[in-house]
Motif scaffolding. Structure first.
Motif, short mmCIF file in Angstrom:
data_model
loop_
_atom_site.label_atom_id
_atom_site.label_comp_id
_atom_site.label_asym_id
_atom_site.label_seq_id
_atom_site.Cartn_x
_atom_site.Cartn_y
_atom_site.Cartn_z
N GLU A 1 37.84 39.70 35.68
CA GLU A 1 37.16 40.97 35.41
C GLU A 1 37.33 41.91 36.60
N PRO A 2 37.83 43.11 36.36
CA PRO A 2 38.03 44.04 37.47
C PRO A 2 36.70 44.48 38.08
N LYS A 3 36.78 44.79 39.33
CA LYS A 3 35.62 45.23 40.09
C LYS A 3 35.23 46.64 39.61
N MET B 1 31.83 60.54 54.46
CA MET B 1 33.29 60.41 54.40
C MET B 1 33.76 59.02 54.81
N ILE B 2 32.98 58.29 55.58
CA ILE B 2 33.32 56.89 55.88
C ILE B 2 33.25 56.07 54.59
N VAL B 3 32.20 56.28 53.81
CA VAL B 3 32.08 55.57 52.53
C VAL B 3 33.20 56.00 51.59
N VAL B 4 33.54 57.28 51.61
CA VAL B 4 34.63 57.79 50.77
C VAL B 4 35.95 57.10 51.15
N SER B 5 36.18 56.88 52.42
CA SER B 5 37.39 56.16 52.86
C SER B 5 37.41 54.75 52.31
N ASP B 6 36.26 54.09 52.32
CA ASP B 6 36.18 52.73 51.75
C ASP B 6 36.47 52.77 50.25
N ILE B 7 35.96 53.78 49.58
CA ILE B 7 36.21 53.92 48.14
C ILE B 7 37.70 54.12 47.89
N GLU B 8 38.34 54.96 48.69
CA GLU B 8 39.79 55.19 48.53
C GLU B 8 40.57 53.89 48.65
N LYS B 9 40.20 53.06 49.61
CA LYS B 9 40.88 51.78 49.78
C LYS B 9 40.69 50.90 48.56
N ALA C 1 43.34 49.43 45.76
CA ALA C 1 43.42 47.99 45.47
C ALA C 1 43.13 47.68 44.01
N ASN C 2 42.55 48.62 43.27
CA ASN C 2 42.17 48.38 41.88
C ASN C 2 42.89 49.29 40.90
N GLY C 3 44.15 49.52 41.10
CA GLY C 3 44.94 50.27 40.14
C GLY C 3 45.28 51.68 40.53
N GLY C 4 44.71 52.17 41.60
CA GLY C 4 45.07 53.49 42.10
C GLY C 4 44.53 54.63 41.27
N ALA C 5 45.11 55.79 41.51
CA ALA C 5 44.65 57.03 40.87
C ALA C 5 44.78 56.98 39.36
N SER C 6 45.69 56.20 38.84
CA SER C 6 45.83 56.14 37.38
C SER C 6 44.60 55.50 36.73
N ASN C 7 43.91 54.60 37.43
CA ASN C 7 42.69 54.00 36.90
C ASN C 7 41.44 54.79 37.29
N TYR C 8 41.54 55.61 38.30
CA TYR C 8 40.40 56.39 38.79
C TYR C 8 40.79 57.86 38.98
#
Length: 161
Positions: free
Chosen positions: A45-47, A84-92, A96-103
């Protein structure tokens, strides 16, 4: 000293006996365990990034909109940095979970927030009394502070699609 020597000898003797009585071979491999179907399903199951980051974004953006009513304030600058630190974590995690095509919506929101951060930094808003002028270019800080809430919603929306 005379009492500790016999006690030490007794401990060593017991330890040696325990090793000698052991039926395990020193080169024996530990038994392997296969995952149960339930564990496999949970691992596959994806995160859901909305679930992971909603509370984090809420925590770092709490009070940020009020602080950034004065874009020049240190409190505003600190809040923008924390968000923006949290945003950087989200970007990572997005990568790791499919990239911009999934998000896609989340990625667009992050791009808006990054641009606002760059503008805030380039204009030297923190510490500049002129930043609080209604006509200054520093009011883009709202794109970050309010953007944290918008990002929470877009993550949840992207998780559903």
């Amino acid at each position: 000293m005379y009492r500790t020597l016999p006690a030490l000898a007794a401990v060593l003797l017991l330890a040696g006996a325990a090793v000698a009585c052991s039926d395990e071979k020193p080169d024996a491999k530990p038994p392997t365990r296969t995952a149960t179907p339930k564990e496999k399903a949970a691992a596959a199951e994806p995160k859901k990034l909305g679930d992971v980051y909603s509370a984090k974004l809420d925590a770092v953006s709490d009070g940020a909109t009020a602080h950034c009513q004065s874009p020049s304030s240190t409190a505003c600058g600190n809040d923008i940095g924390a968000i923006m630190i949290v945003v950087s974590d989200i970007e990572k995690d997005i990568d790791a979970n499919g990239g911009a095509s999934n998000y896609p919506k989340s990625t667009q929101q992050i791009a808006k927030m990054r641009a606002a951060q760059e503008e805030y930094d380039n204009n030297g808003c923190e510490g500049d009394p002129g930043a609080d002028d209604p006509n200054s270019d520093c009011w883009g800080s709202a794109t970050i502070t309010v953007g944290a809430t918008i990002l929470t919603m877009t993550l949840q929306t992207d998780d559903l699609t």
